[in-house]
Design a protein around this motif. Structure first.
Motif, short mmCIF file in Angstrom:
data_model
loop_
_atom_site.label_atom_id
_atom_site.label_comp_id
_atom_site.label_asym_id
_atom_site.label_seq_id
_atom_site.Cartn_x
_atom_site.Cartn_y
_atom_site.Cartn_z
N LEU A 2 0.83 -1.20 0.00
CA LEU A 2 0.00 0.00 0.00
C LEU A 2 0.86 1.25 0.00
O LEU A 2 0.60 2.21 -0.75
CB LEU A 2 -0.92 0.00 1.23
CG LEU A 2 -2.05 -1.04 1.24
CD1 LEU A 2 -2.73 -1.06 2.60
CD2 LEU A 2 -3.07 -0.74 0.15
N GLY A 3 1.90 1.25 0.84
CA GLY A 3 2.77 2.41 0.93
C GLY A 3 3.51 2.70 -0.37
O GLY A 3 3.72 3.87 -0.72
N ARG A 4 3.87 1.66 -1.08
CA ARG A 4 4.60 1.83 -2.34
C ARG A 4 3.67 1.96 -3.54
O ARG A 4 4.14 2.13 -4.67
CB ARG A 4 5.52 0.62 -2.56
CG ARG A 4 6.61 0.49 -1.51
CD ARG A 4 7.33 -0.85 -1.68
NE ARG A 4 8.35 -1.04 -0.65
CZ ARG A 4 8.94 -2.20 -0.39
NH1 ARG A 4 8.60 -3.29 -1.08
NH2 ARG A 4 9.85 -2.31 0.56
N ARG A 5 2.38 1.83 -3.30
CA ARG A 5 1.39 1.83 -4.37
C ARG A 5 1.76 0.77 -5.41
O ARG A 5 1.68 0.98 -6.62
CB ARG A 5 1.29 3.22 -5.04
CG ARG A 5 1.08 4.36 -4.08
CD ARG A 5 -0.25 4.32 -3.40
NE ARG A 5 -1.34 4.74 -4.28
CZ ARG A 5 -2.62 4.81 -3.87
NH1 ARG A 5 -2.95 4.47 -2.63
NH2 ARG A 5 -3.57 5.20 -4.70
N ASP A 6 2.16 -0.38 -4.89
CA ASP A 6 2.59 -1.50 -5.73
C ASP A 6 1.39 -2.40 -5.98
O ASP A 6 1.11 -3.33 -5.21
CB ASP A 6 3.71 -2.25 -5.02
CG ASP A 6 4.34 -3.34 -5.89
OD1 ASP A 6 3.70 -3.75 -6.88
OD2 ASP A 6 5.46 -3.78 -5.57
N LEU A 7 0.66 -2.13 -7.05
CA LEU A 7 -0.57 -2.86 -7.32
C LEU A 7 -0.36 -4.35 -7.59
O LEU A 7 -1.07 -5.19 -7.03
CB LEU A 7 -1.33 -2.20 -8.47
CG LEU A 7 -2.72 -2.77 -8.78
CD1 LEU A 7 -3.61 -2.75 -7.55
CD2 LEU A 7 -3.36 -1.99 -9.92
#
Length: 208
Positions: A145-150
């Motif tokens: 979530l923090g890295r916006r790593d979908l």
């Protein structure tokens, strides 16, 4: 059938959801001719960035409008799990799977007394630190979530309701209609760009 190969010429291979399998689990399945997807649920393949882009492009979206559609989808997916309560729900499902798999692998065939059964059972189940496992899993979710790593989030997060988000953001339709369209597309190969994007994420099956 593989265990009784002398009785038939038919063998089995296949693909399963990632379903929080560990590397050793994946190797075990691989040795049986079963490969794992890069996402927690097969439906989530449609949510991977390049697949979503192919779907949106097939709908005629380009340039800024395309980017807006893709951003709206990814934002809605992240928002669906961005709360302690939602993360806890996913962690609970993960912990239950790990416990279930540990119990299924519990081999008590060598035990000859009830004491031996109890000892083996306590030893194997005692090796499973539920709080530590859940804590590590929550950390992985929060990092994604923090890295916006979908892609990483979709590998961890199992939620069939995400297909409704794809239907709404990519095709402005209901989930049922979106799934029907996707099924027809894959069966008839009417939208090659979408089919190609999906196939790139499917593991290669090695026939036995």
């Amino acid at each position: 059938m593989r265990a009784n190969a002398h009785l038939t010429r038919i063998t089995c291979s296949g693909i399963v959801d990632a379903d929080h399998y560990r590397d050793d689990d994946k190797k075990y399945l691989g040795d049986l001719g079963i490969e794992t997807l890069p996402v927690a649920e097969i439906e989530s393949v449609a949510l991977l960035p390049d697949v979503s882009q192919a779907i949106a492009e097939a709908e005629g979206f380009r340039g800024e409008e395309l980017e807006q559609r893709l951003k709206a989808l990814s934002d809605s997916i992240f928002q669906s799990v961005e709360s302690d309560e939602k993360i806890e729900e996913v962690a609970v499902r993960y912990a239950k799977r790990r416990i279930d798999r540990t119990l299924k692998k519990l081999d008590l065939s060598a035990a000859r007394t009830t004491d031996q059964i109890e000892q083996e059972y306590k030893q194997r189940t005692g090796e499973l630190d539920v709080q530590a496992l859940a804590g590590q899993f929550k950390d992985e979710i929060e990092q994604a979530l923090g890295r916006r790593d979908l892609p990483r989030l979709l590998a961890l997060y199992d939620n069939k309701g995400l297909m409704a988000l794809a239907a709404s953001k990519l095709k402005s339709c209901r989930q049922r209609d979106f799934e029907s369209w996707l099924t027809r597309t894959l069966r008839n190969k009417t939208t090659p760009g979408v089919v190609d994007a999906i196939v790139r994420h499917l593991p290669k099956i090695k026939p036995f």
